[in-house]
Design an enzyme around this catalytic site. Sequence first.
Site, PDB file in Angstrom:
ATOM      1  N   CYS A   1       0.894  -1.152   0.000  1.00 17.06           N
ATOM      2  CA  CYS A   1       0.000   0.000   0.000  1.00 17.06           C
ATOM      3  C   CYS A   1       0.930   1.199   0.000  1.00 17.06           C
ATOM      4  O   CYS A   1       1.762   1.290  -0.900  1.00 17.06           O
ATOM      5  CB  CYS A   1      -0.927  -0.027   1.212  1.00 17.06           C
ATOM      6  SG  CYS A   1      -0.149  -0.474   2.765  1.00 17.06           S
TER       7      CYS A   1
ATOM      8  N   ARG B   1      -2.994  -1.594   5.326  1.00 17.33           N
ATOM      9  CA  ARG B   1      -3.786  -2.374   4.366  1.00 17.33           C
ATOM     10  C   ARG B   1      -3.074  -3.655   3.978  1.00 17.33           C
ATOM     11  O   ARG B   1      -3.691  -4.703   3.831  1.00 17.33           O
ATOM     12  CB  ARG B   1      -4.045  -1.531   3.116  1.00 17.33           C
ATOM     13  CG  ARG B   1      -4.945  -0.371   3.392  1.00 17.33           C
ATOM     14  CD  ARG B   1      -4.977   0.556   2.212  1.00 17.33           C
ATOM     15  NE  ARG B   1      -4.004   1.623   2.372  1.00 17.33           N
ATOM     16  CZ  ARG B   1      -4.139   2.847   1.874  1.00 17.33           C
ATOM     17  NH1 ARG B   1      -5.196   3.141   1.149  1.00 17.33           N
ATOM     18  NH2 ARG B   1      -3.220   3.756   2.065  1.00 17.33           N
TER      19      ARG B   1
ATOM     20  N   TRP C   1       2.143  -1.267   6.116  1.00 17.56           N
ATOM     21  CA  TRP C   1       1.918  -1.804   7.464  1.00 17.56           C
ATOM     22  C   TRP C   1       0.463  -1.746   7.903  1.00 17.56           C
ATOM     23  O   TRP C   1       0.138  -2.163   8.997  1.00 17.56           O
ATOM     24  CB  TRP C   1       2.845  -1.135   8.483  1.00 17.56           C
ATOM     25  CG  TRP C   1       2.837   0.374   8.489  1.00 17.56           C
ATOM     26  CD1 TRP C   1       1.774   1.198   8.374  1.00 17.56           C
ATOM     27  CD2 TRP C   1       3.980   1.222   8.630  1.00 17.56           C
ATOM     28  NE1 TRP C   1       2.170   2.495   8.424  1.00 17.56           N
ATOM     29  CE2 TRP C   1       3.527   2.553   8.593  1.00 17.56           C
ATOM     30  CE3 TRP C   1       5.361   0.975   8.795  1.00 17.56           C
ATOM     31  CZ2 TRP C   1       4.391   3.653   8.706  1.00 17.56           C
ATOM     32  CZ3 TRP C   1       6.210   2.071   8.910  1.00 17.56           C
ATOM     33  CH2 TRP C   1       5.721   3.392   8.858  1.00 17.56           C
TER      34      TRP C   1
END
Lengths: 547, 561
Positions: B331, B337, B335
Site C-alpha cells: 500500500c 492495508r 503496514w
Amino acid sequence: MEFAELIKTPRVDGVVLHRPFMPTVEGTLCLTGHHLILSSRQDNTEELWLLHSNIDYIEKRFVGSLGTIIVKCKDLRIIQLDIPGMEECLNIASSIEALSTLDSVSLMYPFFYRPMFEVVEDGWNMFLPEEITLTLLTDEWRLSSVNKDFGVCPTYPQLVAVPKAVDDDTLRKVATFRHGGRFPVLSYYHKKNGMVMMRAGQPLTGTNGRRCKEDEKLINATLRPGKRGYIIDTRAINVAQQAKARGGGFEQEASYPQWRRIHKAIERYNILQESLIKLVEACNDQSQSMDRWLSKLEASNWQTHVKEIVTTACLAAQCIDREGASVLVHGTEGTDSTLQVTSLAQIILDPCCRTMRGFQSLVEREWLQAGHPFQQRCAQSAYSNSKARLEAPVFLLFLDCVWQVLRQFPCSFQFNEHFLVLLFEHAYASQFGTFLGNNAAERLKLKLPQKTVSLWSWVNRPQEMERFLNPLYEPNNLVIWPSVAPQSLLLWEGVFLRWNRSSKCLDEAYDEMVHIIEYNKELQSKVNALRRQLAQLETGDGLLETP
Amino acid sequence: MEYITTPKVEQVKLLDRYTSKKPTFGTLYLTTTHLIYVENSSDTRKETWILHHHIAAIEKLPLTAAGCPLLIHCKNFHVVHFVIPRERDCQDVSQSLLKLSQPGMGSMHMFDENDRRIGWATVDLKMEYERMGLPNDLWEMTDLNKNYGICSTYPADLAVPSAASKATIVGSSKFRSRGRFPVLSYFYKQNNAAICRCSQPLSGFNARCMEDEQMLQDISKANPKSSFMYVVDTRPKLNAMANRAAGKGYENEDHYSNIRFQFVGIENIHVMRSSLQKLVEVCTAKSPTMSDFLTGLENSGWLRHIKAVMDAGLFLVKAVMEEKASVLVHCSDGWDRTAQVCSLAGILLDPFYRTIKGLMVLIEKEWISMGHKFTQRCGHLEGDPKEVSPIFTQFIECLWHLMEQFPCAFEFNERYLLEIHDHVYACQFGNFIGNCQKERVEMKLQEHTYSLWPFLLERKQEFLNPLYKSSINNEVLKPNTLPFNFKLWCGMYNRFDKGMHPRQSVLDCLLGLSQQKASEEEKMNELQKSKKGVCIMTDSAVQLIRGGCLLTSVCISLFSC
C-alpha cells in the site's frame, strides 16, 4: 380433462434446465395439468417437479431458434429452461401462463392430489373450533353460534368466543356497527392474570360520529370492575381519520371512557407488496456495490415493516402482561395487520404457541379461521408485474417476525426455521388444501376437508416432523420479550437469500449441531443403562439369572 | 497515583442508554488501573469495571439539575453515561481519567509489573516459517536486518528468495518507502506460489531501480511454474497516483518483467477512522428508526470498507490457488492495508491460522513483527490523533464475517476475537505495545511484561467453537463477497447493550453440551470399569455355585462391599 386444451405442446426433448446451486440437466420437458416436469431419464440426476401454481411470472427470450424461458417462482427461486424450437418454446410459455393462473379454485392441484402416505391423524379434524376455544374459556366467556350460517359475518367461522354477558341479538347489532360484520371476539386469554386480547373490524362511526350502545356494552363487558383497557388501532391516526369519510372510523374517547386508544402505523396491501418486490429485487441483484445494496434494502422498507409489527405486538403483550389490562386490536377490516399483531403477541405471551402443535393451532385459529384471505393475498408473489390489487405478503411478514423472535430466543421454540419456510411455501403454492379459500365459509363450500389433504396431516407424521423440530428446544414458560432495536432485527436470509447464495456451510453447521445434541443424548442414555445394569449386578439379580 | 485527586465519589447515577428504565445509583472508584462503579442495590453486588486504557474519549455534558453528566466512550465500544452530583467531583474524575487513559511513555501500568518473562516463547516465528516449508530451494531466511539497519520497522528475521543477493535486497530497500523491501508473507507449499509484502516504490513519475526490478524478478522466479506474478496495490488508484508527485507511487509495468499490476481500492487510515466514528454514532443513536439505521450504516461506509478488504484477500487467494501465481502486495508504507490483506489471505488459504494457536501466530507474524504501528493506531499514548485508526479492528471483523459464512471452519468462537480485540487496547500484556520490533527490543518488553498468548491458552475452553470440524477442514475458504453477506457486527459495536443480543445463546448451549459430553464420557468409562470388575466377580461366583458351594450369601455380601 379440462387441462388438455391448455396444453399446446405436452412434451419437448432436449431441454436444458438451469437451477441455482445445482448442475444443469438436459432432458425431456413435460407439461401436465398441474406440473412442469423435467427429467433426464437417468437415475442419478434429480428431476424437476414444479407446481404451475408456484409460478409467479415467466420471461421469454430468443436467440435464433433457441428459446429460453425464465421461470420465476413464488418461493422466490428463479430457474431457466433452454428450449430448442421457437414454436415449442412459445407453446410451452403460453401453456404455463394459462395453467399457472387458473381462475377456478376447484381446478387447483389439491383437489387432484392423492397422498402417497397413510393419513394417520387427519389435519382437518385436528383443530376443531370448539376444541380450540373451549380450552381457553373461563366462566366469563361463551361460544356463540350466531354465525352458524355465516350470515352475521361472512369472514368469521361458525363458532366464536364472546363475553357470556352478551347475547346473540346484541352480537347481531354490534356486527352492523363493525366493518365486514367483524364484531369483537376473543383472540387470546392470558391465564396468568385473566386479561384478554380481542380483535374486530373498525367501528363504522362515519363522519357524524355514530355510536352503538351494544358495541360499547360488549367491549365493556370484558373489563374487570375498575380496570381500563387498551384499544390498539393498527393504523396511523390520520389514516384512521380518513377512514371516517368512507364510513369507517375509530372508537371515540367519549363513548368508550374506560378505554385508551393507541395508534400504530402498520402498512397494508400494495405498500407491502411493493416492499416485497423491491426487497427481492435488491437481493437478486448480484452486480451491486455495498452502498447500493444498503440503500435498496433501506428503500424497500421491508425491515421497517418487520420492526413496526414486532413493536406493536410487544405493545399489545405489554398491556396484557405488564399493565394487567385487556386489549382490543383492530385496523380497517381486521383481517391483516390485526392478525399479525394478535398472533405475534401470543407467540410472545403464550409458551404453547411456541410448540409445534401450538403454532399450527395458532395459524389455524388466528389466520385461517379468523378469515385472513389467503387466496387473495398469496395469488402473486414478488415477481409478478401485474398490478397488485389484493395481493400482499401479510402472512410472510408475520412468519418473518416469528423468525426474528426465534432468532432472539433460539431455545424457546419447538420448531425451527425450516418449518417457517415451509409454511411460506405452502401458503403460496401447495398440494395441500389448507391455505385454499379466503375464509371458513369458502372452505366449507369448497368441501376442502372431504376433497383435499391437510398440510398438517403430512407435517405431523413423525418422519416429516423430525426435520422441523428445533434440537435446542427447552420448554420455557416465561413471556419472551424480543428486542426491536434495528440492530436486533436481521434480514431473513433463509427466505430472501435462499436462492442467491449456497447454504452448504450453514447446513453443515446445523447438521453438526444436531449431531452434537443427539450424541449427548445417546451418551446420557448409555450411561444410565450402564448404571442400571451395574445396580442390578450389585444387588445380585444378575447373579441369580446367570445360571 | 498522583493523577488521582478524588478516588471515590458517592451517589453517582448510571444511565441506561436504551431503556428508560430507572437509573441506578452507586459509588465510583478510581484506581491506578481501573474505574470501578459499584451499584448501591443491596441484594446483588453489581460492578462495572473499565480499564483506563480502554477509554477512548471523555465527554463532559452540560450541567443538569441532577448533576454533572459524564459520558465515557471506550475503545471496545462500551459507552457509559454517569451523572455525578457535584461538578467539582466530575471535573476531578474527568481530569484524572484523561491522564490515566493516555499515560506518557514509561508509566503504562504494565511496567509496574516486575521482571518476568514467562510465555514469550509461546509463539515462535522461526517454527512458523519451518511449518510453511522454509528454508527450501526457493526461499531462505536472512538476518541482513538483524540490527534493523536496512529497515528499522522490519523484524530481524525475514524470508526472501534464495536467489536474491544482498546487493539486490539493499538496493531494493532504498527504492521502497521506509526501506520496506519485498519479503515473504506466506508460502503456499502445495504449488510454490508465494505472497510477499513491501511498501510503495519511490518511482515518482519516471524513476526506476535495477535492484528492485531484480528483486521482483527473483520473487517471480521462486515460483518456477508461473510465467508471471501479480503486483497488488491495495490503494485506490487516485491515491497511488497522487503519491507520484511526492516521489512515491506504484510500479510501472513496462519496467518490470512479467508483472500484472492491479489496484484493489482500500481506503486509507483517515477514511477508516472517520468511517468508524460514523458507525459508532449509528450504533449509539437513541431509538433510531430502521430507516435511520440502514441509511446511517450506508453513509458510514464501514461495510463497504470491510468488503473491500475481504475482496482483496480473496483476490490473493484466487491468484495463488487458481492461477498458481505469486503475489506482491503493498500500500503506502505496507503496514496497514498490506497487513490486513496478507493476513486475511493467510486465514483463507491455511487452516492452521483458523485454530486458536494459529491465529496467535498469524497476528505475531503479519501484524506485530512486520511493524503494524499498534501504539499509534490504538492511541495507547498521548500522541497524534490522526495516527489512530481501526485497521486491526477491521481485520478482526473480517474474521467474524468469515465465521458467519463458515461456522465449522474455525477452532475459536466470537469471544476469542473480542478478547484479543480487548487486549490490543488494554496494554495489560506486552504484545501490542510499541510500533515495531526495534522499539520493543529497546523497551525490553519481554523482560518487563507478560505475553498475552499463554494467558489465552489457559482459558482455551471458553474460546472453542463447538461446531469446529478439523477433519474436513483442509479446504481453502472462498467467501461470498456479495454485499448482502455483510452486516453490522452487533457483538462488537453493541457488545455492551445486552438487550440487543439474542436472549439465549446457542454458543453457550453448545459449550455446555461439550462439557457435559466430557463428564458423561468419564462417567461411562468408570462405569464400564466397575462393570467389568463386577462381571469378573460374578463369573467367579457362578463358578462357585456350579461347584456346589451354595454360599450365595457370602457372595452377595462380597458385592455389597
